[in-house]
Design a protein around this motif. Structure first.
Motif, PDB file in Angstrom:
ATOM      1  N   GLY A  33       0.789  -1.224   0.000  1.00  0.00           N
ATOM      2  CA  GLY A  33       0.000   0.000   0.000  1.00  0.00           C
ATOM      3  C   GLY A  33       0.818   1.269   0.000  1.00  0.00           C
ATOM      4  N   GLN A  34       2.162   1.137  -0.049  1.00  0.00           N
ATOM      5  CA  GLN A  34       3.011   2.326  -0.045  1.00  0.00           C
ATOM      6  C   GLN A  34       4.441   1.976  -0.455  1.00  0.00           C
ATOM      7  OE1 GLN A  34       2.571   3.289   4.201  1.00  0.00           O
ATOM      8  NE2 GLN A  34       4.696   2.659   4.517  1.00  0.00           N
ATOM      9  N   VAL A  35       5.171   3.011  -0.895  1.00  0.00           N
ATOM     10  CA  VAL A  35       6.606   2.899  -1.140  1.00  0.00           C
ATOM     11  C   VAL A  35       7.260   4.158  -0.592  1.00  0.00           C
ATOM     12  CG1 VAL A  35       6.475   1.405  -3.181  1.00  0.00           C
ATOM     13  CG2 VAL A  35       6.366   3.896  -3.452  1.00  0.00           C
ATOM     14  N   GLU A  36       8.537   4.075  -0.268  1.00  0.00           N
ATOM     15  CA  GLU A  36       9.271   5.226   0.254  1.00  0.00           C
ATOM     16  C   GLU A  36      10.189   5.757  -0.838  1.00  0.00           C
ATOM     17  OE1 GLU A  36      12.813   5.586   3.336  1.00  0.00           O
ATOM     18  OE2 GLU A  36      10.904   5.348   4.400  1.00  0.00           O
ATOM     19  N   LEU A  37      10.160   7.070  -1.025  1.00  0.00           N
ATOM     20  CA  LEU A  37      10.985   7.709  -2.044  1.00  0.00           C
ATOM     21  C   LEU A  37      11.931   8.724  -1.408  1.00  0.00           C
ATOM     22  CD1 LEU A  37       8.478   8.512  -4.932  1.00  0.00           C
ATOM     23  CD2 LEU A  37       9.961   6.525  -4.681  1.00  0.00           C
ATOM     24  N   PRO A  38      13.180   8.797  -1.900  1.00  0.00           N
ATOM     25  CA  PRO A  38      14.102   9.841  -1.438  1.00  0.00           C
ATOM     26  C   PRO A  38      13.780  11.162  -2.118  1.00  0.00           C
ATOM     27  CG  PRO A  38      15.143   8.544  -3.139  1.00  0.00           C
ATOM     28  CD  PRO A  38      13.794   7.907  -2.892  1.00  0.00           C
ATOM     29  N   SER A  39      14.302  12.244  -1.590  1.00  0.00           N
ATOM     30  CA  SER A  39      14.083  13.554  -2.195  1.00  0.00           C
ATOM     31  C   SER A  39      15.288  14.448  -1.950  1.00  0.00           C
ATOM     32  CB  SER A  39      12.836  14.217  -1.610  1.00  0.00           C
ATOM     33  OG  SER A  39      12.729  15.558  -2.054  1.00  0.00           O
ATOM     34  N   ASP A  40      15.610  15.265  -2.952  1.00  0.00           N
ATOM     35  CA  ASP A  40      16.697  16.231  -2.800  1.00  0.00           C
ATOM     36  C   ASP A  40      16.247  17.449  -2.004  1.00  0.00           C
ATOM     37  OD1 ASP A  40      18.393  14.658  -4.322  1.00  0.00           O
ATOM     38  OD2 ASP A  40      17.862  15.652  -6.203  1.00  0.00           O
ATOM     39  N   TYR A  41      14.932  17.605  -1.803  1.00  0.00           N
ATOM     40  CA  TYR A  41      14.408  18.836  -1.203  1.00  0.00           C
ATOM     41  C   TYR A  41      13.732  18.620   0.145  1.00  0.00           C
ATOM     42  CZ  TYR A  41      15.416  20.862  -5.726  1.00  0.00           C
ATOM     43  OH  TYR A  41      16.065  21.291  -6.856  1.00  0.00           O
ATOM     44  N   MET A  42      13.638  17.360   0.595  1.00  0.00           N
ATOM     45  CA  MET A  42      12.974  17.082   1.866  1.00  0.00           C
ATOM     46  C   MET A  42      13.413  15.696   2.325  1.00  0.00           C
ATOM     47  SD  MET A  42       9.144  16.357   0.353  1.00  0.00           S
ATOM     48  CE  MET A  42       9.186  17.696  -0.830  1.00  0.00           C
ATOM     49  N   ASP A  43      12.986  15.313   3.522  1.00  0.00           N
ATOM     50  CA  ASP A  43      13.264  13.963   4.006  1.00  0.00           C
ATOM     51  C   ASP A  43      12.585  12.940   3.092  1.00  0.00           C
ATOM     52  OD1 ASP A  43      14.645  15.003   6.161  1.00  0.00           O
ATOM     53  OD2 ASP A  43      12.853  15.060   7.439  1.00  0.00           O
ATOM     54  N   PRO A  44      13.081  11.698   3.097  1.00  0.00           N
ATOM     55  CA  PRO A  44      12.375  10.655   2.342  1.00  0.00           C
ATOM     56  C   PRO A  44      10.908  10.631   2.756  1.00  0.00           C
ATOM     57  CG  PRO A  44      14.458   9.824   3.161  1.00  0.00           C
ATOM     58  CD  PRO A  44      14.264  11.175   3.793  1.00  0.00           C
ATOM     59  N   TYR A  45      10.038  10.341   1.815  1.00  0.00           N
ATOM     60  CA  TYR A  45       8.625  10.375   2.135  1.00  0.00           C
ATOM     61  C   TYR A  45       7.896   9.201   1.507  1.00  0.00           C
ATOM     62  CZ  TYR A  45       8.372  12.657  -2.447  1.00  0.00           C
ATOM     63  OH  TYR A  45       8.498  12.954  -3.778  1.00  0.00           O
ATOM     64  N   ILE A  46       6.728   8.970   2.042  1.00  0.00           N
ATOM     65  CA  ILE A  46       5.918   7.821   1.663  1.00  0.00           C
ATOM     66  C   ILE A  46       4.951   8.206   0.538  1.00  0.00           C
ATOM     67  CG2 ILE A  46       4.195   6.156   2.461  1.00  0.00           C
ATOM     68  CD1 ILE A  46       6.966   5.761   3.681  1.00  0.00           C
TER      69      ILE A  46
END
Length: 252
Positions: free
Chosen positions: A151-164
């Motif tokens: 029901g979810q995956v976690e993605l990294p981001s250059d502009y914020m913390d990793p998010y769901i």
């Protein structure tokens, strides 16, 4: 410094907001994904509006900033409901909508929902349909399987913390897509885009410009500016374009 106020929406979400000024049209700032109303662009534009006596509203979507809820439980449709509720309860008359990133998608959804109230629009790195064209299109088969299973995956981001990213966000996003059907913007509209933006690529801005229909729509590409678009020159440019659409809307 103004004190945060709160509004309870018909959906039962508590929305934090700041409202100032009285002269119309009201400028409404719509922030980006996992951003909040204390961001540089929102606060700067509020100060600019106050100096003009211009009515101004900034707020946090549910699951963002000081508003109720958890980010992981939200989706584009929830934040669209928040926007509609805040605008209906906290503003009157014509609006000039300023949307940043995901807020650009929200600005376009708002214009589709209440076109009669929109006097003008300025977007910064607008990201319509990103849940489908960026997230889903960029997922590996393993990520798609995990989304279906967990029901979810976690993605990294250059502009914020990793998010769901949740299955609900993807599925709800498909109900809000704007680049697959007619998009009419019958008011002065300015799209701003940095050429060095890695989060929302220039191709998105060109696609939006090509797709939208309206008599006064312009895209300004700004060389070497990134997704934040919040240095001194960028902030001055945002001011300029907001003033431009206000003037154009008055003339019309």
């Amino acid at each position: 410094m103004s004190v945060t106020q709160f509004y309870d929406t018909p959906q039962g979400r508590r929305i934090a907001y700041h409202k100032s000024g009285s002269a119309g049209p009201t400028i409404v700032f719509l922030g980006g994904l996992k951003s909040d109303m204390e961001g540089t662009k929102a606060v700067h534009l509020e100060a600019w509006a106050k100096a003009r006596g211009q009515a101004f509203l900034r707020f946090d979507y549910s699951g963002h900033g000081e508003s109720s809820g958890r980010f992981e439980e939200g989706c584009i449709g929830d934040w669209h409901e928040d926007t509609l509720a805040a605008v209906a309860a906290l503003t009157q008359g014509p609006l000039v909508v300023v949307g940043s990133s995901m807020g650009g998608w929200q600005a376009l959804l708002l214009a589709k929902a209440i076109p009669e109230r929109i006097a003008g629009m300025v977007t910064i790195a607008a990201a319509p349909d990103f849940t489908e064209d960026s997230y889903w299109a960029g997922f590996s088969e393993a990520q798609k399987a995990a989304l279906e299973q967990d029901g979810q995956v976690e993605l990294p981001s250059d502009y914020m913390d990793p998010y769901i990213v949740t299955k609900r966000m993807i599925e709800d996003g498909r109900k809000r897509l704007l680049l697959r059907e007619a998009l009419t913007l019958p008011f002065p509209t300015r799209f701003l885009q940095g050429t060095a933006d890695e989060a929302v690529r220039s191709e998105v801005a060109y696609r939006l410009l090509d797709h939208a229909e309206g008599a006064d729509i312009q895209l300004l590409m700004v060389k070497n500016k990134d997704h934040r678009f919040s240095d001194e020159d960028c902030l001055a440019l945002i001011e300029q374009k907001v003033e431009e659409v206000i003037s154009a809307s008055v003339i019309e």
